[in-house]
Motif scaffolding. Sequence first.
Motif, PDB file in Angstrom:
ATOM      1  N   PHE A   7      38.133  32.563  32.130  1.00  0.00           N
ATOM      2  CA  PHE A   7      38.159  33.598  33.174  1.00  0.00           C
ATOM      3  C   PHE A   7      37.104  34.665  32.904  1.00  0.00           C
ATOM      4  CE2 PHE A   7      39.782  37.970  33.803  1.00  0.00           C
ATOM      5  CZ  PHE A   7      39.696  38.041  35.184  1.00  0.00           C
ATOM      6  N   MET A   8      37.026  35.144  31.678  1.00  0.00           N
ATOM      7  CA  MET A   8      36.058  36.184  31.348  1.00  0.00           C
ATOM      8  C   MET A   8      34.627  35.678  31.492  1.00  0.00           C
ATOM      9  SD  MET A   8      37.802  38.885  30.804  1.00  0.00           S
ATOM     10  CE  MET A   8      36.701  40.031  29.977  1.00  0.00           C
ATOM     11  N   LEU A   9      34.385  34.446  31.073  1.00  0.00           N
ATOM     12  CA  LEU A   9      33.032  33.888  31.151  1.00  0.00           C
ATOM     13  C   LEU A   9      32.618  33.650  32.597  1.00  0.00           C
ATOM     14  CD1 LEU A   9      30.500  32.660  29.816  1.00  0.00           C
ATOM     15  CD2 LEU A   9      31.738  30.487  29.717  1.00  0.00           C
ATOM     16  N   ARG A  67      40.583  47.289  32.532  1.00  0.00           N
ATOM     17  CA  ARG A  67      39.879  48.570  32.410  1.00  0.00           C
ATOM     18  C   ARG A  67      39.509  49.210  33.739  1.00  0.00           C
ATOM     19  NH1 ARG A  67      36.184  47.119  27.018  1.00  0.00           N
ATOM     20  NH2 ARG A  67      37.863  45.960  25.990  1.00  0.00           N
ATOM     21  N   VAL A  68      40.273  48.865  34.793  1.00  0.00           N
ATOM     22  CA  VAL A  68      40.186  49.610  36.046  1.00  0.00           C
ATOM     23  C   VAL A  68      41.270  50.671  35.960  1.00  0.00           C
ATOM     24  CG1 VAL A  68      40.296  49.502  38.564  1.00  0.00           C
ATOM     25  CG2 VAL A  68      39.394  47.559  37.266  1.00  0.00           C
ATOM     26  N   THR A  69      40.891  51.860  35.522  1.00  0.00           N
ATOM     27  CA  THR A  69      41.885  52.871  35.155  1.00  0.00           C
ATOM     28  C   THR A  69      42.738  53.309  36.341  1.00  0.00           C
ATOM     29  OG1 THR A  69      40.206  54.594  35.466  1.00  0.00           O
ATOM     30  CG2 THR A  69      40.505  53.729  33.238  1.00  0.00           C
ATOM     31  N   GLU A  70      42.194  53.215  37.563  1.00  0.00           N
ATOM     32  CA  GLU A  70      42.956  53.632  38.734  1.00  0.00           C
ATOM     33  C   GLU A  70      43.986  52.595  39.152  1.00  0.00           C
ATOM     34  OE1 GLU A  70      39.725  53.131  38.784  1.00  0.00           O
ATOM     35  OE2 GLU A  70      38.752  55.100  38.820  1.00  0.00           O
ATOM     36  N   ALA A 121      33.700  43.495  40.992  1.00  0.00           N
ATOM     37  CA  ALA A 121      35.108  43.249  40.702  1.00  0.00           C
ATOM     38  C   ALA A 121      35.997  44.394  41.159  1.00  0.00           C
ATOM     39  CB  ALA A 121      35.295  43.001  39.203  1.00  0.00           C
ATOM     40  N   ASN A 122      35.510  45.621  41.036  1.00  0.00           N
ATOM     41  CA  ASN A 122      36.292  46.782  41.440  1.00  0.00           C
ATOM     42  C   ASN A 122      36.599  46.702  42.938  1.00  0.00           C
ATOM     43  OD1 ASN A 122      36.341  49.688  42.651  1.00  0.00           O
ATOM     44  ND2 ASN A 122      36.805  49.978  40.478  1.00  0.00           N
ATOM     45  N   ASN A 141      32.762  40.936  34.844  1.00  0.00           N
ATOM     46  CA  ASN A 141      32.273  41.865  35.872  1.00  0.00           C
ATOM     47  C   ASN A 141      33.111  43.136  35.953  1.00  0.00           C
ATOM     48  OD1 ASN A 141      29.960  40.527  37.093  1.00  0.00           O
ATOM     49  ND2 ASN A 141      31.423  38.978  37.798  1.00  0.00           N
ATOM     50  N   TYR A 142      34.350  43.095  35.473  1.00  0.00           N
ATOM     51  CA  TYR A 142      35.161  44.310  35.435  1.00  0.00           C
ATOM     52  C   TYR A 142      34.547  45.367  34.518  1.00  0.00           C
ATOM     53  CZ  TYR A 142      39.203  42.453  37.971  1.00  0.00           C
ATOM     54  OH  TYR A 142      40.047  41.959  38.940  1.00  0.00           O
TER      55      TYR A 142
END
Length: 372
Positions: free
Chosen positions: A108-110, A329-332, A243-244, A115-116
């Motif tokens: 998934f990360m690769l 790491r999408v803090t919102e 990604a956001n 992109n996150y």
Amino acid sequence: MTIRARTSYRAVVLIGLAVVVGVVPLPASWIEQVYSREVYLIGQPLLTSLSSLFSIALLDVLAVFGVAGLIYWWGRALCAAGQKSRMRVVSRMFLNTMATAALLYLIFMLFWGLNYRREPLVTKLDYDATRISPALLLDFSKDTVKRLNRLHGVASSTGWPTFEELPDRFDSAFGVVQRRLGGSRMAVVGRPKETLFSPYFERAGIDGMLSPFSLEVLVNHTVLPYERPFLVAHEWAHLAGYANEAEASFVGVLTCLAGDDQSQYSAWLFLLPRLVRHLSQDDRADVYARLHEGPRQHLREISDRLNRAVPFVRRNASRVYDRFLRANRVTEGIASYGLVVNLLMGTSGSDVWKGLLPRDDMISRVLGENDV
């Protein structure tokens, strides 16, 4: 070292590597320049073009075979174990299952997940938070209503595009927006597909998603025709590595505005409720009072569709996705969806809007584009 010991060692290594990738911070600038703008955009056109050759969702195939394989794997191991060794087998299978989950996380990360961790889009835009003001928000809301009123007739005069027609309808608009945002390598559009998960999507109030393993766009078949262009443009933005959720909506809006009348109408219809929710009650009532019956009816129909979601399922889906976003790491968390309004107003008057709106359009003047 026995075969069993080597297997356990590899499992521990995989789990450890997944933990390291999950917790060790990498410079956002490195992710941006090496992964998001190069490595990812080399692989994305290949994988998305491949998945688009199939009419069925490859994620559905992976999910069915994955669940069936997991059940068979565990069942065979437990059946082969004697009564005395069953606990040992359960422990080993649990470790191997965790290792499999770790491998899926690394894939998934690769394939997409890094992109996150790229640089925020605002660092690449002429973004100024001081442009955001209650007065601008009110003007923007009123002029969005004017745009909806003007576009409704022409947008509804012909049949709305099917999901299958959308890639050809504004593939070029997607390329225009990517170049405007500084892209050199271009993401390709994906074929929107219905999925076995559609019944869940409908009950959870989910309109669509990007499969990170096959880089294909999956859609909720109950989404209304005039919602389709923006929904697909939003998911294509994810395909381009945004990604956001707020950034994907921002790119989706720009893509729709670079397209035809129907895609523009779809974008403004998406935006209006997100704009007015930040207004006072009196201002909100004033803005909606200006809306003609056509777009007003469309908003009612969208609200009715979303209200058919099962509250328990929707709440839990939102809670899970919120945790997923925060873990990446999408803090919102899920609140990041609403930040698209900040991006739109904070870039008002910048070159990112250039040519996307008619010079004599009221919204052009609100966004400061009349001198571009």
